[in-house]
Design an enzyme around this catalytic site. Structure first.
Site, PDB file in Angstrom:
ATOM      1  N   ASP A 174       0.825  -1.203   0.000  1.00  0.00           N
ATOM      2  CA  ASP A 174       0.000   0.000   0.000  1.00  0.00           C
ATOM      3  C   ASP A 174       0.862   1.257   0.000  1.00  0.00           C
ATOM      4  O   ASP A 174       2.049   1.225   0.331  1.00  0.00           O
ATOM      5  CB  ASP A 174      -0.940   0.013   1.211  1.00  0.00           C
ATOM      6  CG  ASP A 174      -0.194  -0.105   2.538  1.00  0.00           C
ATOM      7  OD1 ASP A 174       0.753  -0.916   2.615  1.00  0.00           O
ATOM      8  OD2 ASP A 174      -0.549   0.614   3.492  1.00  0.00           O
ATOM      9  N   GLU A 177       0.007  -1.407   5.731  1.00  0.00           N
ATOM     10  CA  GLU A 177       1.048  -0.958   6.656  1.00  0.00           C
ATOM     11  C   GLU A 177       0.886   0.521   6.982  1.00  0.00           C
ATOM     12  O   GLU A 177       1.193   0.961   8.096  1.00  0.00           O
ATOM     13  CB  GLU A 177       2.436  -1.220   6.052  1.00  0.00           C
ATOM     14  CG  GLU A 177       3.599  -0.995   7.003  1.00  0.00           C
ATOM     15  CD  GLU A 177       4.107   0.435   7.053  1.00  0.00           C
ATOM     16  OE1 GLU A 177       4.884   0.768   7.962  1.00  0.00           O
ATOM     17  OE2 GLU A 177       3.725   1.233   6.160  1.00  0.00           O
ATOM     18  N   GLU A 178       0.413   1.305   6.007  1.00  0.00           N
ATOM     19  CA  GLU A 178       0.325   2.747   6.189  1.00  0.00           C
ATOM     20  C   GLU A 178      -0.877   3.177   7.034  1.00  0.00           C
ATOM     21  O   GLU A 178      -1.027   4.360   7.337  1.00  0.00           O
ATOM     22  CB  GLU A 178       0.262   3.452   4.823  1.00  0.00           C
ATOM     23  CG  GLU A 178       1.490   3.254   3.937  1.00  0.00           C
ATOM     24  CD  GLU A 178       2.712   4.007   4.435  1.00  0.00           C
ATOM     25  OE1 GLU A 178       2.658   4.571   5.544  1.00  0.00           O
ATOM     26  OE2 GLU A 178       3.728   4.023   3.721  1.00  0.00           O
ATOM     27  N   GLU A 194      11.946  -1.036   4.033  1.00  0.00           N
ATOM     28  CA  GLU A 194      11.502   0.359   4.192  1.00  0.00           C
ATOM     29  C   GLU A 194      12.647   1.320   3.838  1.00  0.00           C
ATOM     30  O   GLU A 194      13.821   0.942   3.876  1.00  0.00           O
ATOM     31  CB  GLU A 194      11.045   0.600   5.629  1.00  0.00           C
ATOM     32  CG  GLU A 194       9.768  -0.104   6.025  1.00  0.00           C
ATOM     33  CD  GLU A 194       8.513   0.644   5.600  1.00  0.00           C
ATOM     34  OE1 GLU A 194       8.625   1.625   4.829  1.00  0.00           O
ATOM     35  OE2 GLU A 194       7.423   0.251   6.046  1.00  0.00           O
TER      36      GLU A 194
END
Length: 385
Positions: free
Chosen positions: A83, A145-146, A170
């Site tokens: 995402d 994740e966001e 990341e």
């Protein structure tokens, strides 16, 4: 599956950028990630990976992907989230959903954070497709994740994957990260009584109670700073940020309701529920004092701090391969979920956090080959040798 046969790095990343997969706490902005998952699964199956698509409970258009090459215990996990954050198209000089090369950079939403990592991981794995694996290589793609981290939470609940080492790609500027803060996002809701502003006795002003709440939260922030300190972080104390406040509807009406949202960044060793309970004891007395309703609740489940070891085998290997000493960061990742499953975990990726969540997000071209070289070295070390 719609994926083409083993696309190269540029083709793969270009296609991933074309597929919108925004996750947000705002329902009107939130999207699914299934098109990205299906694309990755198609490519990885064609490369010989065994692909398991794991639906996210209660989210019909969201899933994780666990793609495994080889078999047996242990192995290496290369993990990323599918995402992206929401975007402001009018602030971009490039099309967010069309990868473009300029200024020795690849521009597009997710190039840095972090669809680029999937294209790099596949490119790294391509060199070893015809070799026998002593331990599996797992490419892991997660959802949300966001926002809620529902993908990582689902993996932890299922106890998957079973890798021994995990690299989360990341944006760290190629610097290994072994420790980061956690985050709890909280909301205080106050319901009073509206009335004509000419006579304060006609109502109970929720905004006045909010003023007391804010003062108490700021005092709480000072107390946390005196109680907790970790010199391993650039900001060595917990932080508390007053993020947004909403209340009332007109200057000549007593404010009938008010809502305050804030976050707390936790150091390793701090427990989010314990902190929430302590804060609740400090704030709830204002309800009785002011004759209002007051509630403190989590906006989303907390993300606990990640406390890896700077001396772990994986961290030491990544330091040797990159030439950088491992560091800590203030932002949060999915690392604590993998660490809690028993994996030696490091956060390490080619992008820079300064480009993440920004207009004109980019991945620098000079980071591409060093990342492929790094991932190939880790694959050889943990899967082939």
């Amino acid at each position: 599956m719609t994926g083409t046969l083993q696309p190269d790095f540029t083709s793969a990343l270009s296609r991933l950028i074309e597929i919108p997969s925004v996750s947000s706490t705002l329902p009107e902005l939130d999207m699914g990630n299934m098109p990205v998952i299906n694309e990755l699964a198609g490519w990885l199956e064609n490369m010989g990976f065994n692909c398991e698509i794991m639906p996210i409970p209660g989210e019909p258009n969201k899933a994780n992907l666990i793609a495994t090459l080889g078999s047996g215990p242990g192995g290496l996990v290369l993990s990323g989230h599918t995402d992206t954050v929401p975007y402001n198209a009018n602030r971009w000089n490039f099309d967010p959903f069309k990868m473009q090369e300029a200024n020795n950079r690849l521009y597009g939403l997710g190039t840095c954070d972090m669809k680029g990592f999937f294209a790099l991981a596949m490119e790294a794995a391509r060199a070893y497709l015809d070799q026998p694996f002593k331990a599996p290589l797992i490419i892991l793609a997660t959802a949300d994740e966001e926002s809620s981290m529902s993908g990582a939470r689902a993996l932890a609940a299922a106890g998957k994957p079973k890798g021994r080492y995990a690299v989360i790609g990341e944006p760290t500027g190629m610097v290994p990260v072994y420790m980061h803060k956690g985050i709890m996002m909280e909301r205080v809701s106050i319901i009073g009584q509206s009335g004509h502003s000419s006579n304060p006795a006609l109502g109970r002003n929720a905004m006045e109670t909010a003023h007391k709440v804010i003062s108490e939260i700021m005092a709480y922030r000072t107390d946390l700073g005196s109680q907790y300190n970790n010199p391993g972080f650039a900001v060595p104390t917990p932080t508390v940020n007053l993020g947004c406040i909403h209340g009332g509807d007109n200057p000549n009406r007593i404010c009938g309701s008010c809502r305050l949202d804030f976050d707390v960044r936790l150091l390793p060793g701090m427990d989010s529920q314990q902190l929430r309970n302590g804060l609740r004891k400090r704030l709830l007395p204002f309800a009785e004092q002011d004759g209002v309703e007051l509630a403190l609740e989590a906006i989303s489940p907390s993300i606990e701090p990640f406390a890896g070891s700077s001396d772990s085998p994986l961290v030491k290997a990544c330091e040797e391969l990159t030439g950088y000493t491992a560091e800590s960061v203030a932002f949060t990742t999915e690392a604590p979920f993998f660490s809690d499953m028993g994996m030696d975990t490091v956060v390490l990726g080619p992008g820079d956090i300064d480009q993440a969540h920004q207009p004109d997000e980019f991945l620098a071209l000079d980071r591409i080959q060093p990342t492929i070289d790094l991932l190939q070295a880790l694959i050889r070390k943990y899967c082939l040798n």
